[in-house]
Design a protein around this motif. Structure first.
Motif, PDB file in Angstrom:
ATOM      1  N   PRO A 103       0.807  -1.232  -0.007  1.00  0.00           N
ATOM      2  CA  PRO A 103       0.029   0.062   0.024  1.00  0.00           C
ATOM      3  C   PRO A 103       0.841   1.285   0.062  1.00  0.00           C
ATOM      4  CG  PRO A 103      -0.874  -1.538   1.687  1.00  0.00           C
ATOM      5  CD  PRO A 103       0.538  -2.185   1.239  1.00  0.00           C
ATOM      6  N   ASP A 104       2.093   1.442   0.788  1.00  0.00           N
ATOM      7  CA  ASP A 104       2.916   2.405   0.622  1.00  0.00           C
ATOM      8  C   ASP A 104       3.220   2.898  -0.916  1.00  0.00           C
ATOM      9  OD1 ASP A 104       2.745   3.143   3.340  1.00  0.00           O
ATOM     10  OD2 ASP A 104       4.799   1.778   3.853  1.00  0.00           O
ATOM     11  N   GLY A 105       3.560   1.829  -1.491  1.00  0.00           N
ATOM     12  CA  GLY A 105       3.716   2.102  -3.057  1.00  0.00           C
ATOM     13  C   GLY A 105       2.668   2.798  -3.988  1.00  0.00           C
ATOM     14  N   GLU A 106       1.748   2.362  -3.466  1.00  0.00           N
ATOM     15  CA  GLU A 106       0.489   2.885  -4.351  1.00  0.00           C
ATOM     16  C   GLU A 106       0.180   4.300  -4.019  1.00  0.00           C
ATOM     17  OE1 GLU A 106      -3.134   0.950  -5.098  1.00  0.00           O
ATOM     18  OE2 GLU A 106      -2.283  -0.888  -4.969  1.00  0.00           O
ATOM     19  N   ARG A 107       0.443   4.675  -2.341  1.00  0.00           N
ATOM     20  CA  ARG A 107       0.405   6.221  -1.844  1.00  0.00           C
ATOM     21  C   ARG A 107       1.405   6.889  -2.401  1.00  0.00           C
ATOM     22  NH1 ARG A 107      -1.610   3.641   2.696  1.00  0.00           N
ATOM     23  NH2 ARG A 107       0.229   2.937   3.577  1.00  0.00           N
ATOM     24  N   LEU A 108       2.491   6.344  -2.544  1.00  0.00           N
ATOM     25  CA  LEU A 108       3.863   7.243  -3.372  1.00  0.00           C
ATOM     26  C   LEU A 108       3.512   7.365  -4.723  1.00  0.00           C
ATOM     27  CD1 LEU A 108       6.675   5.307  -1.836  1.00  0.00           C
ATOM     28  CD2 LEU A 108       6.282   7.541  -1.300  1.00  0.00           C
ATOM     29  N   VAL A 109       2.953   6.333  -5.419  1.00  0.00           N
ATOM     30  CA  VAL A 109       2.564   6.973  -6.843  1.00  0.00           C
ATOM     31  C   VAL A 109       1.477   7.971  -6.826  1.00  0.00           C
ATOM     32  CG1 VAL A 109       1.414   5.838  -9.073  1.00  0.00           C
ATOM     33  CG2 VAL A 109       3.014   4.475  -7.810  1.00  0.00           C
ATOM     34  N   GLU A 110       0.451   7.950  -6.105  1.00  0.00           N
ATOM     35  CA  GLU A 110      -0.507   9.006  -6.008  1.00  0.00           C
ATOM     36  C   GLU A 110       0.304  10.420  -5.869  1.00  0.00           C
ATOM     37  OE1 GLU A 110      -3.471   8.198  -3.112  1.00  0.00           O
ATOM     38  OE2 GLU A 110      -3.914   6.215  -3.833  1.00  0.00           O
ATOM     39  N   THR A 111       1.068  10.450  -4.834  1.00  0.00           N
ATOM     40  CA  THR A 111       2.028  11.710  -4.609  1.00  0.00           C
ATOM     41  C   THR A 111       2.648  12.178  -6.181  1.00  0.00           C
ATOM     42  OG1 THR A 111       3.882  10.925  -3.894  1.00  0.00           O
ATOM     43  CG2 THR A 111       2.160  11.226  -2.198  1.00  0.00           C
ATOM     44  N   LEU A 112       2.903  11.372  -6.811  1.00  0.00           N
ATOM     45  CA  LEU A 112       3.640  11.681  -7.865  1.00  0.00           C
ATOM     46  C   LEU A 112       2.657  11.990  -9.054  1.00  0.00           C
ATOM     47  CD1 LEU A 112       6.548   8.802  -8.130  1.00  0.00           C
ATOM     48  CD2 LEU A 112       6.705  11.080  -7.755  1.00  0.00           C
ATOM     49  N   THR A 113       1.449  11.744  -8.864  1.00  0.00           N
ATOM     50  CA  THR A 113       0.256  12.086  -9.984  1.00  0.00           C
ATOM     51  C   THR A 113      -0.368  13.286  -9.767  1.00  0.00           C
ATOM     52  OG1 THR A 113      -1.119  10.408  -9.224  1.00  0.00           O
ATOM     53  CG2 THR A 113       0.201   9.801 -11.046  1.00  0.00           C
ATOM     54  N   SER A 114      -0.168  13.741  -8.323  1.00  0.00           N
ATOM     55  CA  SER A 114      -1.151  14.926  -7.752  1.00  0.00           C
ATOM     56  C   SER A 114      -0.349  16.128  -7.975  1.00  0.00           C
ATOM     57  CB  SER A 114      -1.538  14.679  -6.530  1.00  0.00           C
ATOM     58  OG  SER A 114      -0.394  14.542  -5.472  1.00  0.00           O
TER      59      SER A 114
END
Length: 174
Positions: free
Chosen positions: A163-174
């Protein structure tokens, strides 16, 4: 909209691997390249990544694991294209003292990456020390994410869901 390009390491991720799970649960994500398995040939992988990036003008977020980070760093040293950001997960250390093989014939590029980057570091990775991760982050102008004692953040280290990886990707797309 931002494209997600999944950049695999040298092996073929097992079905329970977090990167494979990401591909299965995010139908919009594309492999760059589709996991071919060994051997890892830098120029072939980098060419496949370049083709995937160049296939569309829409910005891409690169999600790379292990040797896939080599593909991203080599691509960035040789090309430009619509890349918005990269998540570089546990890149293996390649330096002057690293024994050479056909797969890893030269050092990891260390130039500043021209897009936002997060390097995910493990305190217990068998291929890279934490100070080596810190040096990659500094050289690439990247943010460093301390994932803790997660081994190589692969299936053998207990990572299916991440789940941390998915959250990190979200920060890169926001």
């Amino acid at each position: 909209m931002t494209r997600h390009l999944l950049v695999p390491g040298r092996g073929r991720p097992r079905p329970e691997h977090w990167l494979r799970r990401w591909a299965d649960t995010h139908p919009e994500a594309r492999w760059a390249p589709r996991p071919p398995g060994p051997p890892y040939v830098v120029d072939e992988r980098m060419a496949a990544l370049h083709a995937a990036i160049s296939a569309d003008d829409e910005p891409a977020v690169l999600i790379a694991h292990s040797a896939g980070c080599i593909s991203v760093a080599v691509w960035a040293a040789r090309h430009t294209g619509p890349v918005r950001a990269a998540l570089m997960v546990t890149p293996p250390y390649l330096g002057p003292e690293t024994p050479r093989s056909d797969e890893f014939a030269y050092d990891m590029p260390r130039d500043r990456l021209p897009f936002r980057t997060i390097v995910v570091a493990s305190r217990t990775d068998p291929y890279t020390t934490y100070p080596q991760f810190e040096q990659y982050a500094e050289d690439w102008g990247a943010e460093l994410f301390d994932a803790g004692d997660v081994g190589h953040l692969d299936t053998s280290s207990g990572y299916g869901p991440w789940p941390d990886g998915e959250r990190l990707v979200e920060t890169l797309t926001s």
